[in-house]
Design an enzyme around this catalytic site. Structure first.
Site, PDB file in Angstrom:
ATOM      1  N   LYS A  82      15.307  83.132  69.794  1.00 57.16           N
ATOM      2  CA  LYS A  82      16.711  83.516  69.854  1.00 57.16           C
ATOM      3  C   LYS A  82      17.295  83.480  68.448  1.00 57.16           C
ATOM      4  O   LYS A  82      16.985  82.570  67.656  1.00 57.16           O
ATOM      5  CB  LYS A  82      17.440  82.541  70.783  1.00 57.16           C
ATOM      6  N   SER A 157      23.503  82.610  77.056  1.00 59.34           N
ATOM      7  CA  SER A 157      23.564  83.475  75.892  1.00 59.34           C
ATOM      8  C   SER A 157      22.199  83.971  75.413  1.00 59.34           C
ATOM      9  O   SER A 157      22.123  84.882  74.583  1.00 59.34           O
ATOM     10  CB  SER A 157      24.281  82.747  74.747  1.00 59.34           C
ATOM     11  N   SER A 181      22.423  78.379  78.860  1.00 51.10           N
ATOM     12  CA  SER A 181      22.068  79.597  78.125  1.00 51.10           C
ATOM     13  C   SER A 181      20.592  79.957  78.183  1.00 51.10           C
ATOM     14  O   SER A 181      20.216  81.076  77.843  1.00 51.10           O
ATOM     15  CB  SER A 181      22.507  79.478  76.661  1.00 51.10           C
TER      16      SER A 181
END
Length: 480
Positions: A82, A157, A181
């Site tokens: 990420k 996210s 997330s």
């Protein structure tokens, strides 16, 4: 199915084993993943990809002696990270175009441990801007798209991870989880997401939200790959045996966690509970409504008070000046900017409110969890990861939940957020497709520090649940 497509279906453990035994060339495996990443570029999974760097690393690995058995558990496996996790030499944007020029010179702690375990870097994945959202709709770089319906969100996210994994362009991906997330996008895209006990994995080199809640975590297509990655990062067992469900006591917290579920999720979750019961699990009804209430009362107070000092510390680590106002002015996502605007002037969190939330309310929540586990002798709690399936892109700032409008943020992290606030380990497992045709997830939350036991239980539950759904587009890619 051609050989390249067969390679993209390998789990991380399968791929590492083949390469460590000299039965698969790292260059062939990397090339298969790069070709798949190119084929699914329209899904917005990746923000940074350096094919030549990956090919070079794979060539060097193929030219090196094979490792001593057991020394490099992720040997040759390209992992995605990420884009709020530092990988030296690659951008870390945190999903903000304002950060496009930021290239860290040192790895995050979690990155370094994975590379030490033999992993390679595939690339950096898309995310909700500054990780401050739960849909994966990034308005600066574009949204990540759900493998099961490209017009729907991935969840966030860590949304780019979910798109990449669901479309078989990586075997596993590293994300971060503050209030869900890792787990929410896993649930919405038919994947496994593991959030470890807070501070069990290294925290350095992560663009932060809340040091109290933040942790890196892993997303994969099977629980066993989460076990493997946890071994590499935290020294957990290299392998764990699935826990037989006969006699295992699973808490079903009806109040709060099983309330306000959209009908497709509610029906599927009840069906999956019945499978667990038939496999011998003892379903224990318990009350954790206090945890939900405390989460609503205290979580935003803590995270909003902590974010600016934490970001300032991250910028200082990299020798960058920090200007909170300039950062806020540069935010382009309509659901994220209001959060940053709340950090200034009369809407800023008062120190007294923060101290009460951190030192009184959070310990009260943690005590409620401990008491529930102890009183009912529970191995874990079980409930739907998210109360609803994936919203349509562009209709994702507010959503409809059980017939009323609410913010997507509060809806999607309603169930996953309390474990993040309490610092507990949790795994989201794919339940299958709901009657709306979209994936949903089943979360199991464990007691603090119970990570290996929770992963063993997750393996046992995974064996009872139907196979994880495969997005139809994957079949189309395989037939090329």
């Amino acid at each position: 199915m051609n050989r390249m497509n067969a390679l993209t279906d390998l789990s991380a453990r399968e791929a590492a084993g083949l390469m460590a035994r000299g039965e698969l060339r790292a260059t062939d495996y990397a090339q298969a993943l790069l070709e798949r990443a190119d084929a699914i570029a329209s899904y917005g999974a990746l923000l940074h990809l350096d094919p030549e760097a990956l090919r070079t690393a794979a060539v060097e690995l193929d030219a090196s002696p094979l490792p001593t058995p057991g020394t490099h558990p992720l040997y040759g496996v390209p992992l995605a990270f990420k884009d709020n996790i530092d990988v030296a030499g690659m951008p870390t944007t945190a999903g903000s175009p304002w950060m496009a020029d930021h290239r860290p010179r040192i790895h995050a702690g979690v990155t370094q441990r994975l590379l030490d375990a033999g992993a390679l870097v595939l690339g950096k994945t898309n995310l909700h801007e500054w990780s401050q959202g739960v849909t994966g709709h990034n308005h600066g770089f574009g949204p990540s798209r759900n493998p099961f319906d490209a017009e729907r969100v991935t969840g966030g996210s860590s949304g780019g991870n979910a798109a990449l994994l669901g479309l078989r362009a990586a075997p596993a991906a590293i994300g971060t989880d503050t209030g869900g997330s890792v787990r929410v996008p896993a649930a919405l895209c038919g994947l496994v997401g593991f959030r470890p006990t807070t501070h069990r994995w290294p925290d350095d080199g992560l663009v932060p939200i809340s040091p109290t809640f933040d942790t890196a975590g892993v997303m994969a297509r099977c629980v066993d790959d989460c076990v493997l990655v946890d071994h590499a990062v935290a020294g957990g067992p290299l392998r764990v045996n699935p826990t037989p469900l006969a006699g295992v006591r699973l808490g079903v917290p009806e109040a709060y966690f099983w309330q306000e579920l959209d009908p497709p999720v509610a029906q599927l979750a009840r069906e999956r509970l019945e499978l667990l019961r038939k496999a011998g699990a003892v379903l224990v009804h318990c009350d954790l409504a206090e945890a939900g209430a405390l989460f609503r009362e205290a979580s935003m107070t803590i995270s909003l008070h902590e974010i600016l000092p934490a970001l300032a510390a991250y910028f200082a680590r990299h020798g960058r000046p920090f200007d909170a106002r300039a950062l806020t002015d540069a935010v382009v996502s309509p659901d994220v900017r209001p959060l940053f605007e709340r950090l200034f002037g009369s809407t800023a969190i008062a120190p007294e409110a923060y101290a009460h939330a951190l030192l009184t309310l959070r310990p009260r929540m943690q005590a409620a969890y401990r008491e529930c586990f102890a009183r009912h002798e529970l191995a874990a709690l079980v409930f739907p990861t998210s109360p609803l399936t994936a919203a349509r892109i562009g209709e994702d700032v507010e959503v409809s939940l059980c017939g009323h409008r609410t913010t997507a943020f509060s809806a999607y992290i309603r169930n996953s957020g309390p474990a993040g606030m309490a610092g507990l380990p949790a795994v989201s497992l794919p339940m299958g497709l709901a009657f709306d045709g979209l994936p949903a997830g089943l979360e199991i939350t464990g007691a603090e520090g119970s990570d290996p036991a929770l992963l063993a239980l997750a393996l046992g539950i995974e064996a009872v649940l139907p196979n994880a759904p495969i997005a139809p587009v994957v079949e189309k890619l395989a037939s090329r």
